[in-house]
Design a protein around this motif. Structure first.
Motif, PDB file in Angstrom:
ATOM      1  N   TRP A 151      57.994  65.441  12.246  1.00  0.00           N
ATOM      2  CA  TRP A 151      59.213  64.623  12.208  1.00  0.00           C
ATOM      3  C   TRP A 151      60.209  65.242  13.165  1.00  0.00           C
ATOM      4  O   TRP A 151      60.352  66.475  13.212  1.00  0.00           O
ATOM      5  CB  TRP A 151      59.804  64.588  10.801  1.00  0.00           C
ATOM      6  CG  TRP A 151      61.082  63.780  10.727  1.00  0.00           C
ATOM      7  CD1 TRP A 151      61.194  62.454  10.439  1.00  0.00           C
ATOM      8  CD2 TRP A 151      62.415  64.251  10.970  1.00  0.00           C
ATOM      9  NE1 TRP A 151      62.511  62.063  10.480  1.00  0.00           N
ATOM     10  CE2 TRP A 151      63.286  63.146  10.801  1.00  0.00           C
ATOM     11  CE3 TRP A 151      62.970  65.491  11.302  1.00  0.00           C
ATOM     12  CZ2 TRP A 151      64.669  63.245  10.968  1.00  0.00           C
ATOM     13  CZ3 TRP A 151      64.342  65.594  11.488  1.00  0.00           C
ATOM     14  CH2 TRP A 151      65.177  64.489  11.303  1.00  0.00           C
ATOM     15  N   ASN A 152      60.895  64.404  13.915  1.00  0.00           N
ATOM     16  CA  ASN A 152      61.935  64.868  14.812  1.00  0.00           C
ATOM     17  C   ASN A 152      63.072  63.872  14.786  1.00  0.00           C
ATOM     18  O   ASN A 152      62.853  62.664  14.620  1.00  0.00           O
ATOM     19  CB  ASN A 152      61.386  65.010  16.241  1.00  0.00           C
ATOM     20  CG  ASN A 152      62.320  65.814  17.131  1.00  0.00           C
ATOM     21  OD1 ASN A 152      62.422  67.031  16.987  1.00  0.00           O
ATOM     22  ND2 ASN A 152      63.013  65.141  18.047  1.00  0.00           N
ATOM     23  N   ARG A 153      64.284  64.366  14.943  1.00  0.00           N
ATOM     24  CA  ARG A 153      65.448  63.470  14.896  1.00  0.00           C
ATOM     25  C   ARG A 153      65.321  62.360  15.952  1.00  0.00           C
ATOM     26  O   ARG A 153      65.666  61.211  15.703  1.00  0.00           O
ATOM     27  CB  ARG A 153      66.727  64.287  15.125  1.00  0.00           C
ATOM     28  CG  ARG A 153      67.996  63.567  14.697  1.00  0.00           C
ATOM     29  CD  ARG A 153      69.226  64.355  15.091  1.00  0.00           C
ATOM     30  NE  ARG A 153      69.254  65.680  14.500  1.00  0.00           N
ATOM     31  CZ  ARG A 153      69.774  65.963  13.309  1.00  0.00           C
ATOM     32  NH1 ARG A 153      70.265  64.991  12.560  1.00  0.00           N
ATOM     33  NH2 ARG A 153      69.788  67.210  12.867  1.00  0.00           N
ATOM     34  N   THR A 154      64.815  62.724  17.132  1.00  0.00           N
ATOM     35  CA  THR A 154      64.519  61.735  18.169  1.00  0.00           C
ATOM     36  C   THR A 154      63.029  61.441  18.130  1.00  0.00           C
ATOM     37  O   THR A 154      62.211  62.301  18.463  1.00  0.00           O
ATOM     38  CB  THR A 154      64.917  62.274  19.558  1.00  0.00           C
ATOM     39  OG1 THR A 154      66.298  62.647  19.550  1.00  0.00           O
ATOM     40  CG2 THR A 154      64.672  61.231  20.637  1.00  0.00           C
ATOM     41  N   ARG A 155      62.665  60.237  17.711  1.00  0.00           N
ATOM     42  CA  ARG A 155      61.255  59.922  17.486  1.00  0.00           C
ATOM     43  C   ARG A 155      60.417  60.065  18.757  1.00  0.00           C
ATOM     44  O   ARG A 155      59.255  60.461  18.700  1.00  0.00           O
ATOM     45  CB  ARG A 155      61.108  58.512  16.918  1.00  0.00           C
ATOM     46  CG  ARG A 155      59.714  58.235  16.352  1.00  0.00           C
ATOM     47  CD  ARG A 155      59.576  56.830  15.814  1.00  0.00           C
ATOM     48  NE  ARG A 155      58.441  56.714  14.893  1.00  0.00           N
ATOM     49  CZ  ARG A 155      57.174  56.557  15.272  1.00  0.00           C
ATOM     50  NH1 ARG A 155      56.886  56.500  16.556  1.00  0.00           N
ATOM     51  NH2 ARG A 155      56.215  56.462  14.367  1.00  0.00           N
TER      52      ARG A 155
ATOM     53  N   LEU B 149      61.970  61.378   6.720  1.00  0.00           N
ATOM     54  CA  LEU B 149      61.880  62.809   6.454  1.00  0.00           C
ATOM     55  C   LEU B 149      61.738  63.085   4.964  1.00  0.00           C
ATOM     56  O   LEU B 149      60.941  63.943   4.563  1.00  0.00           O
ATOM     57  CB  LEU B 149      63.110  63.535   7.011  1.00  0.00           C
ATOM     58  CG  LEU B 149      63.139  65.049   6.797  1.00  0.00           C
ATOM     59  CD1 LEU B 149      61.925  65.729   7.421  1.00  0.00           C
ATOM     60  CD2 LEU B 149      64.431  65.647   7.345  1.00  0.00           C
TER      61      LEU B 149
ATOM     62  N   THR C  94      64.421  73.659  13.984  1.00  0.00           N
ATOM     63  CA  THR C  94      65.404  72.774  14.586  1.00  0.00           C
ATOM     64  C   THR C  94      66.650  73.584  14.953  1.00  0.00           C
ATOM     65  O   THR C  94      66.785  74.739  14.581  1.00  0.00           O
ATOM     66  CB  THR C  94      65.813  71.648  13.622  1.00  0.00           C
ATOM     67  OG1 THR C  94      66.632  72.198  12.574  1.00  0.00           O
ATOM     68  CG2 THR C  94      64.594  70.967  13.019  1.00  0.00           C
TER      69      THR C  94
ATOM     70  N   SER D 168      69.623  72.621  13.925  1.00  0.00           N
ATOM     71  CA  SER D 168      70.597  71.995  13.038  1.00  0.00           C
ATOM     72  C   SER D 168      71.597  73.009  12.486  1.00  0.00           C
ATOM     73  O   SER D 168      71.247  74.129  12.121  1.00  0.00           O
ATOM     74  CB  SER D 168      69.878  71.300  11.884  1.00  0.00           C
ATOM     75  OG  SER D 168      70.804  70.661  11.043  1.00  0.00           O
TER      76      SER D 168
ATOM     77  N   LEU E 145      69.057  69.721   6.768  1.00  0.00           N
ATOM     78  CA  LEU E 145      68.220  68.536   6.933  1.00  0.00           C
ATOM     79  C   LEU E 145      67.349  68.287   5.712  1.00  0.00           C
ATOM     80  O   LEU E 145      67.051  67.146   5.367  1.00  0.00           O
ATOM     81  CB  LEU E 145      67.300  68.713   8.146  1.00  0.00           C
ATOM     82  CG  LEU E 145      67.917  68.719   9.534  1.00  0.00           C
ATOM     83  CD1 LEU E 145      66.883  69.196  10.549  1.00  0.00           C
ATOM     84  CD2 LEU E 145      68.410  67.329   9.893  1.00  0.00           C
TER      85      LEU E 145
ATOM     86  N   GLU F 272      69.091  74.846   7.725  1.00  0.00           N
ATOM     87  CA  GLU F 272      68.125  73.747   7.733  1.00  0.00           C
ATOM     88  C   GLU F 272      67.885  73.186   6.346  1.00  0.00           C
ATOM     89  O   GLU F 272      67.358  72.077   6.221  1.00  0.00           O
ATOM     90  CB  GLU F 272      66.801  74.222   8.340  1.00  0.00           C
ATOM     91  CG  GLU F 272      66.919  74.603   9.814  1.00  0.00           C
ATOM     92  CD  GLU F 272      65.574  74.905  10.446  1.00  0.00           C
ATOM     93  OE1 GLU F 272      65.149  74.135  11.319  1.00  0.00           O
ATOM     94  OE2 GLU F 272      64.943  75.919  10.049  1.00  0.00           O
TER      95      GLU F 272
END
Length: 304
Positions: free
Chosen positions: A154-158, A177, A191, A193, A197, A221
């Motif tokens: 999973w990534n914030r930007t697909r 997520l 990440t 972050s 998350l 995170e």
């Protein structure tokens, strides 16, 4: 006088294996606790960072990195550097090792050592949170220890997750997520972050959580509920308590107390779990791990 080897990335990496590295990291923690020290020099916006470690019985290492944010615009890497490895007995320079080789294997190997001790051996679903360079290294490392596992990213930007999945057959992309965390046996997160998350409300009995990304005092995170719910382990008390937000913030707020931290790698016998425990490991890094990794790399180089 024999020449001092320089171990470049590709040639060095071809000699290494993840299980061997984690065994070397475990053995390094049987030696006396490392002395470590960091120095930073600045010429805005550029940085020179050196991290040094000395372990009696293993030797000394100085890992130096230059960070020049303008380099990519000139067609050069932003980060460059190397590791100087010195002999324990007489302090002579034994090798210079590529910075990126040491960093890649140290970072993912640090997390894998904890997972080999804390994750359930029958873990079959592994979620990678973050599709950057470290996320790719984690896929490599965890595949070595859990060869039957299915991986999701999973990534914030697909689009970044899709690019990573395209490189690695069988890697699936998650859109949700929360659902991906709930379905995983192991969650490994890398990440940048500063806001949590991963929520404690999502965690399930028996899971192992591996946190790499937060490295500054303001970064996290996972939320307080996750930290409170899990049995928490770190690689080193010296490089996490008071330094990394994941541990520092809940400690200072009184959300957890110091005895909530179960063990660090200098007490590997304390890295245990019951089947339904939720275990959480904070990867703090540190120059002592660079030293252990560099020594492992040199040993493999010498025996090729």
């Amino acid at each position: 006088m024999s020449s001092i080897p320089f171990i470049p990335f590709a040639e060095g990496e071809a000699l290494l294996d993840w299980i061997g590295l984690t065994d070397a990291l475990a053995a390094g923690h049987d030696l006396p606790r490392a002395e470590i020290g960091d120095t930073f020099l600045y010429r805005d916006p550029d940085t020179l960072l050196s991290r040094a470690a000395w372990i009696n019985g293993l030797g000394m290492a100085v890992k130096t990195a230059t960070v020049f944010p303008g380099n990519p615009g000139r067609g050069a890497p932003m980060i460059n550097g190397g590791v100087n490895l010195y002999a324990d007995g007489d302090g002579t320079l034994e090798a210079i090792v590529d910075f990126h080789l040491v960093t890649k294997w140290k970072t993912a190997g640090d997390s894998l050592l904890a997972a080999r001790r804390l994750a359930r051996p029958d873990s079959r679903r592994i979620l990678i949170v973050g599709a950057g360079t470290v996320g790719r290294s984690l896929h490599d490392a965890y595949t070595a220890a859990f060869p039957q596992a299915e991986f999701t990213v999973w990534n914030r930007t697909r689009a970044s997750a899709e690019a990573m999945a395209a490189e690695r057959p069988g890697l699936r992309v998650a859109d949700d997520l929360e659902a991906a965390v709930q379905a995983a046996d192991i969650i490994t997160s890398a990440t940048m972050s500063t806001e949590p998350l991963i929520r404690g409300a999502w965690l399930q009995p028996g899971q192992h959580i591996d946190l790499i990304g937060a490295y500054r005092p303001d970064m996290r995170e996972v939320d307080d509920a996750a930290i409170s719910k899990a049995r928490v382990f770190v690689d080193s008390y010296d490089t996490t308590i008071g330094h990394i937000g994941e541990i520092k913030i809940p400690l200072e707020a009184g959300t957890i107390t110091r005895d909530h931290l179960q063990a660090d790698y200098y007490d590997l016998a304390g890295f245990t779990r019951a089947p339904d425990d939720i275990t959480l490991f904070k990867n703090g890094g540190g120059a002592h791990l660079d030293l252990m990794t560099s020594r492992y790399i040199l040993d493999r180089w010498r025996t090729q």
